[in-house]
Motif scaffolding. Sequence first.
Motif, PDB file in Angstrom:
ATOM      1  N   GLY A 124       0.822  -1.211   0.000  1.00  0.00           N
ATOM      2  CA  GLY A 124       0.000   0.000   0.000  1.00  0.00           C
ATOM      3  C   GLY A 124       0.852   1.255   0.000  1.00  0.00           C
ATOM      4  O   GLY A 124       0.585   2.209  -0.739  1.00  0.00           O
ATOM      5  N   LEU A 125       1.888   1.262   0.809  1.00  0.00           N
ATOM      6  CA  LEU A 125       2.790   2.404   0.850  1.00  0.00           C
ATOM      7  C   LEU A 125       3.538   2.527  -0.475  1.00  0.00           C
ATOM      8  O   LEU A 125       3.748   3.634  -0.973  1.00  0.00           O
ATOM      9  CB  LEU A 125       3.758   2.266   2.031  1.00  0.00           C
ATOM     10  CG  LEU A 125       4.658   3.443   2.331  1.00  0.00           C
ATOM     11  CD1 LEU A 125       3.865   4.737   2.513  1.00  0.00           C
ATOM     12  CD2 LEU A 125       5.490   3.162   3.586  1.00  0.00           C
ATOM     13  N   GLY A 126       3.897   1.395  -1.075  1.00  0.00           N
ATOM     14  CA  GLY A 126       4.524   1.419  -2.397  1.00  0.00           C
ATOM     15  C   GLY A 126       3.611   2.044  -3.441  1.00  0.00           C
ATOM     16  O   GLY A 126       4.055   2.840  -4.277  1.00  0.00           O
ATOM     17  N   VAL A 127       2.327   1.713  -3.384  1.00  0.00           N
ATOM     18  CA  VAL A 127       1.352   2.319  -4.298  1.00  0.00           C
ATOM     19  C   VAL A 127       1.320   3.830  -4.077  1.00  0.00           C
ATOM     20  O   VAL A 127       1.348   4.614  -5.036  1.00  0.00           O
ATOM     21  CB  VAL A 127      -0.057   1.706  -4.100  1.00  0.00           C
ATOM     22  CG1 VAL A 127      -1.120   2.518  -4.825  1.00  0.00           C
ATOM     23  CG2 VAL A 127      -0.080   0.251  -4.575  1.00  0.00           C
ATOM     24  N   LEU A 128       1.273   4.266  -2.816  1.00  0.00           N
ATOM     25  CA  LEU A 128       1.228   5.700  -2.526  1.00  0.00           C
ATOM     26  C   LEU A 128       2.502   6.407  -2.991  1.00  0.00           C
ATOM     27  O   LEU A 128       2.443   7.530  -3.507  1.00  0.00           O
ATOM     28  CB  LEU A 128       0.988   5.938  -1.037  1.00  0.00           C
ATOM     29  CG  LEU A 128      -0.380   5.477  -0.522  1.00  0.00           C
ATOM     30  CD1 LEU A 128      -0.462   5.626   0.987  1.00  0.00           C
ATOM     31  CD2 LEU A 128      -1.506   6.232  -1.216  1.00  0.00           C
ATOM     32  N   LEU A 129       3.647   5.753  -2.812  1.00  0.00           N
ATOM     33  CA  LEU A 129       4.899   6.336  -3.298  1.00  0.00           C
ATOM     34  C   LEU A 129       4.866   6.489  -4.814  1.00  0.00           C
ATOM     35  O   LEU A 129       5.318   7.502  -5.359  1.00  0.00           O
ATOM     36  CB  LEU A 129       6.092   5.471  -2.875  1.00  0.00           C
ATOM     37  CG  LEU A 129       6.472   5.522  -1.403  1.00  0.00           C
ATOM     38  CD1 LEU A 129       7.470   4.416  -1.075  1.00  0.00           C
ATOM     39  CD2 LEU A 129       7.035   6.881  -1.029  1.00  0.00           C
ATOM     40  N   TYR A 130       4.328   5.500  -5.489  1.00  0.00           N
ATOM     41  CA  TYR A 130       4.202   5.563  -6.945  1.00  0.00           C
ATOM     42  C   TYR A 130       3.278   6.707  -7.346  1.00  0.00           C
ATOM     43  O   TYR A 130       3.565   7.459  -8.277  1.00  0.00           O
ATOM     44  CB  TYR A 130       3.672   4.230  -7.485  1.00  0.00           C
ATOM     45  CG  TYR A 130       3.635   4.162  -8.996  1.00  0.00           C
ATOM     46  CD1 TYR A 130       4.741   3.691  -9.702  1.00  0.00           C
ATOM     47  CD2 TYR A 130       2.515   4.552  -9.706  1.00  0.00           C
ATOM     48  CE1 TYR A 130       4.720   3.619 -11.082  1.00  0.00           C
ATOM     49  CE2 TYR A 130       2.480   4.491 -11.088  1.00  0.00           C
ATOM     50  CZ  TYR A 130       3.587   4.029 -11.772  1.00  0.00           C
ATOM     51  OH  TYR A 130       3.558   3.969 -13.138  1.00  0.00           O
ATOM     52  N   VAL A 131       2.170   6.855  -6.620  1.00  0.00           N
ATOM     53  CA  VAL A 131       1.196   7.907  -6.923  1.00  0.00           C
ATOM     54  C   VAL A 131       1.843   9.290  -6.819  1.00  0.00           C
ATOM     55  O   VAL A 131       1.602  10.154  -7.660  1.00  0.00           O
ATOM     56  CB  VAL A 131      -0.038   7.797  -5.990  1.00  0.00           C
ATOM     57  CG1 VAL A 131      -0.881   9.058  -6.024  1.00  0.00           C
ATOM     58  CG2 VAL A 131      -0.876   6.588  -6.378  1.00  0.00           C
ATOM     59  N   ILE A 132       2.662   9.510  -5.808  1.00  0.00           N
ATOM     60  CA  ILE A 132       3.230  10.850  -5.620  1.00  0.00           C
ATOM     61  C   ILE A 132       4.512  11.077  -6.413  1.00  0.00           C
ATOM     62  O   ILE A 132       4.955  12.209  -6.543  1.00  0.00           O
ATOM     63  CB  ILE A 132       3.482  11.169  -4.129  1.00  0.00           C
ATOM     64  CG1 ILE A 132       4.561  10.267  -3.537  1.00  0.00           C
ATOM     65  CG2 ILE A 132       2.186  11.098  -3.349  1.00  0.00           C
ATOM     66  CD1 ILE A 132       4.977  10.658  -2.123  1.00  0.00           C
ATOM     67  N   SER A 133       5.081  10.028  -6.955  1.00  0.00           N
ATOM     68  CA  SER A 133       6.339  10.158  -7.673  1.00  0.00           C
ATOM     69  C   SER A 133       6.153  10.842  -9.019  1.00  0.00           C
ATOM     70  O   SER A 133       5.251  10.498  -9.782  1.00  0.00           O
ATOM     71  CB  SER A 133       6.966   8.779  -7.904  1.00  0.00           C
ATOM     72  OG  SER A 133       8.112   8.905  -8.712  1.00  0.00           O
ATOM     73  N   PRO A 134       7.034  11.791  -9.330  1.00  0.00           N
ATOM     74  CA  PRO A 134       6.974  12.394 -10.673  1.00  0.00           C
ATOM     75  C   PRO A 134       7.538  11.442 -11.734  1.00  0.00           C
ATOM     76  O   PRO A 134       7.313  11.632 -12.922  1.00  0.00           O
ATOM     77  CB  PRO A 134       7.847  13.642 -10.533  1.00  0.00           C
ATOM     78  CG  PRO A 134       8.790  13.328  -9.424  1.00  0.00           C
ATOM     79  CD  PRO A 134       8.047  12.401  -8.488  1.00  0.00           C
ATOM     80  N   ILE A 135       8.253  10.413 -11.287  1.00  0.00           N
ATOM     81  CA  ILE A 135       8.847   9.452 -12.213  1.00  0.00           C
ATOM     82  C   ILE A 135       8.037   8.164 -12.148  1.00  0.00           C
ATOM     83  O   ILE A 135       8.143   7.402 -11.200  1.00  0.00           O
ATOM     84  CB  ILE A 135      10.313   9.156 -11.839  1.00  0.00           C
ATOM     85  CG1 ILE A 135      11.129  10.434 -11.855  1.00  0.00           C
ATOM     86  CG2 ILE A 135      10.902   8.109 -12.779  1.00  0.00           C
ATOM     87  CD1 ILE A 135      12.501  10.291 -11.259  1.00  0.00           C
TER      88      ILE A 135
END
Length: 164
Positions: free
Chosen positions: A88-99
């Motif tokens: 879940g945290l990985g998904v959130l990191l992906y969501v906020i990542s510009p890359i």
Amino acid sequence: MSTLAQRGLQISKNALFSAFIGRASRLLTKPLKIAAVLNEAADKLVDKNSKDNKFVQLFHTGHTLVRLVRNYISGEYRQIHTTTIASGLGVLLYVISPIDLVPDFIPALGFLDDLSLISWFIGKFHAEITRFQEWEQTSAQTLTHADSAQGDRSLPAVAELGHS
């Protein structure tokens, strides 16, 4: 054409997303950094211009995911596997990542991969998300009941009952 969940599954198997899972696993021991991630993800998931479009449910689930991780990190909710929280945290990191696989600056398509990954997460961890939502409702009812009992001045205080 593939569904959002199928597209999310493809993204979840991508090496880039694996890097986010690794980063998420390392972040699990750093609650202050997670708080910053959660706030940024919640801000990004807010769509102030939305008028109940077909993605509203995904936005709501994205917010549920933020609350789930927040309650896990605070220790209030622990009836979930650590690997689910890391995903879940990985998904959130992906969501906020510009890359990511489709850059967010591309109108509409830029958020589609984010929504696809959230959709995949919902499908894979539906039972755990539902269990968390039920816990949230029960906790809210318990807090509301406790607050109303404390705020009810018609009940005598303990000292008034002779139990001081």
